[in-house]
Design an enzyme around this catalytic site. Structure first.
Site, mmCIF file in Angstrom:
data_model
loop_
_atom_site.group_PDB
_atom_site.id
_atom_site.type_symbol
_atom_site.label_atom_id
_atom_site.label_comp_id
_atom_site.label_asym_id
_atom_site.label_seq_id
_atom_site.Cartn_x
_atom_site.Cartn_y
_atom_site.Cartn_z
ATOM 1 C CG ASP A 179 12.436 35.728 -17.943
ATOM 2 O OD1 ASP A 179 13.498 35.690 -18.455
ATOM 3 O OD2 ASP A 179 12.196 36.571 -17.140
ATOM 4 C CD GLU B 120 16.713 33.434 -17.368
ATOM 5 O OE1 GLU B 120 17.850 33.924 -17.903
ATOM 6 O OE2 GLU B 120 15.757 33.875 -17.307
#
Length: 612
Positions: A256, A291
């Site tokens: 993330d 990401e």
């Protein structure tokens, strides 16, 4: 296997070695099985102790001032993030599909799910019952939203504080292994979303025992930045990744917000982590995704067609451009996609990295150009794009059904790897909303923050007021976000599932073989505004995509070759999509370097095939 530093270790001759990095503490006492035993403090800030403990024992650490805290690297907790930790024997689980090596990335069709809302029970074990449903649809990889232990009973998982322990509300470590084992038996991979850029606001004791874990002068959107240049800190996160991939046999990780992982070390944490994880899992297909708001190509470099560090990254530009076309929303994130929306979509579909920040691409070797198209993970929606909206409404409620069908075909039959969000496969109409389980001032701050977050994702509908926003702390918001599986049994649900099943079958027959060749050269063809025309040329032939997303009246470029898929709205200029494969248009195939084993490029999984 790399020696681990954090967490309890079961010794071969019996007993358990407990370890805690607490440089700010002169003394630490281990509480285990009713005993209190002083730990040995080392010069490097580590506290160690080997005892006669065993798997299943409960333990905690007591500081000099009497504070009791769980192990920051506990493999399981008895209950909440403030309570006792459990000693876990990862070797005790008997794997039924121990020989599964995963699947090549070219075959990946991702399905993102939140364990707590995927089934009525919201557990790892309950999710197992739905795996045959996913396999029948042609899903080849499920991606779990974070499962690391966070405060409270319910939440998205991005506020984890005990990163090595599965959240107890979902089940035990063995329950999680059973889910992964069962997925492997169905021929599916399992990836895990991990958060290495911050800790949650409740239950993180690391600042108390190890202030050097953080950089107080450097900040992220969630507080002080993590000090990844500190060796003990690096080991915490690298060993966490090793645990998921080695002990739990996840087939990969999705990291993330990696742009918030700042590290000025000679070797960036992201590079060392990827190299260590891959070295620890030889012979397996390990897929690491990022990401990354900076869209750094250097993370995704290839060496002779082989992944060096990270397999792929989330392609937000593809989503944002399509969302503007589908909904007409122009607020928040979408404001930057109003100019040349179709041009942005063409670039995002063909190549990705439309708005890459070249000045910040300084991780690892120099970035390569071009990169293969499957370094991009595309999606029409995901947990962020649905759940951060004001009311968590799905795309099916926001756009024309024919346009959504064209967009879905564009997603599934272009070379980038597609990701579906849970429920998309049968046309779920239940919202997926933001929910958490905090109290006091933090709860009030989260409620206040929902207004600003909703503005980033399209804002409030004209007929709704701020007072209508769902309460993220209310249990009903969580219950409302659970899938309504009864819709899958309706005529509309079965029709949507047949549509998805057809597309996944076409992808495995035509797109996956294309992705196993190299190079693949994307070419964006001139076309009227509103039309996307892209050719992907390879040694095996050329994939041709033509799509009309805005009811343009002009003719698209020619579409020679064998037709793969066609859909057109009735009685209108658009939307429509046509995809073909032309084997007469080929490019030269480079020789595979002798150091690169050909089977690593074309190898299939040793698991049961999900498409057989």
């Amino acid at each position: 296997m790399t020696q681990r530093s954090w967490g309890p270790a079961l010794e071969e001759d019996g007993g358990v070695t407990f370890r805690l990095w607490a440089p700010a503490q002169e003394s630490v006492t281990l509480l285990v099985d009713g005993r209190e035993i002083p730990m040995q403090r080392m010069d490097d800030g580590w506290h160690r102790l080997t005892t006669g403990a065993k798997a299943g024992d409960r333990y905690a650490f007591r500081l000099r001032d009497g504070t009791t805290l769980p192990d920051p690297a506990a493999h399981a907790q008895v209950d909440d993030v403030h309570g006792l930790s459990l000693v876990v024997d990862h070797e005790a689980y008997t794997w039924k599909n121990a020989g599964c090596t995963g699947r090549p990335w070219a075959e990946a069709v991702l399905y993102e799910l939140h364990v707590g809302t995927f089934t009525p029970d919201g557990t790892f074990r309950a999710a197992i019952d739905r795996l045959p449903h996913l396999r029948a649809l042609g899903i080849t990889a499920i991606e779990l939203m974070p499962v690391a232990h966070f405060a409270g009973r319910r939440g998205w998982g991005y506020d984890g504080v005990l990163l090595h322990a599965p959240h107890p509300a979902y089940g035990t470590p063995d329950d999680l292994k059973a889910l992964i084992d069962a997925a492997h038996g169905q021929g599916m991979m399992v990836l895990l979303d991990v958060v290495y850029n911050h800790f949650g606001p409740v239950g993180n004791m690391l600042p108390r025992i190890a202030p050097d874990f953080f950089h107080p002068e450097r900040h992220t959107p969630w507080g002080a930045a993590i000090a990844f240049d500190e060796p003990a800190v690096r080991r915490y996160f690298i060993e966490n990744a090793l645990q998921w991939v080695v002990d739990y046999r996840f087939d990969g990780l999705r990291l993330d917000a990696t742009e918030q992982i700042e590290d000025e070390s000679e070797t960036h944490l992201l590079i060392e982590l990827a190299e260590t994880v891959r070295a620890a899992a030889p012979g397996r297909h390990i897929h690491l995704a990022v990401e990354d708001q900076h869209s750094r190509k250097s993370l995704l470099n290839r060496d002779g067609g082989i992944v060096g560090h990270y397999t792929a990254g989330w392609n937000d530009e593809f989503h944002h451009a399509l969302h503007v076309i589908a909904t007409g929303e122009t607020g928040g994130y979408y404001e930057n996609f109003l100019d040349d929306t179709i041009g942005t979509l063409r670039e995002a579909t063909a190549k990705g990295f439309v708005r890459a920040d070249r000045g910040k691409d300084r991780v690892g070797p120099a970035p390569q150009d071009p990169l293969p198209p499957d370094v991009n993970i595309n999606f029409l929606q995901n947990h962020d794009q649905i759940g951060n909206r004001a009311f968590g409404d799905r795309l099916a409620r926001q756009t024309d059904p024919d346009l959504l069908k064209v967009m879905t075909a564009l997603l599934m039959l272009s070379p980038p790897v597609p990701l579906l969000f849970m429920g998309d496969e049968y046309g779920e109409e239940q919202p997926f909303q933001f929910f958490a389980d905090f109290e006091g001032e933090l709860a009030r701050a989260i409620k206040a923050g929902r207004e600003a977050e909703a503005e980033k994702f399209g804002g409030l509908p004209d007929d709704r007021a701020l007072s209508d926003l769902p309460d993220p702390l209310c249990d009903q918001t969580f219950e409302r976000s659970k899938l309504d599986w009864s819709r899958a049994d309706t005529p509309e649900g079965r029709q949507q599932m047949a549509f998805i099943r057809d597309l996944t079958g076409l992808r495995q027959r035509h797109i996956a073989p294309l992705l196993k060749t190299r190079p693949i050269e994307p070419h964006i063809l001139p076309a009227e505004d509103g039309i996307v025309a892209i050719d992907w040329r390879s040694p095996g032939g050329t994939l041709l995509l033509r799509a009309n997303l805005m009811e343009a009246s002009g003719a698209p470029p020619a579409l020679p070759g064998e037709a793969i898929y066609r859909f057109a709205s009735h009685g209108k200029a658009g939307p429509w999509i046509s995809i073909a494969f032309d084997r007469t248009q080929r490019i030269s195939e480079p020789k595979v370097p002798s150091a690169v084993p050909t089977e690593m490029i074309f190898e299939r999984s040793s698991c049961i095939s999900a498409t057989s």
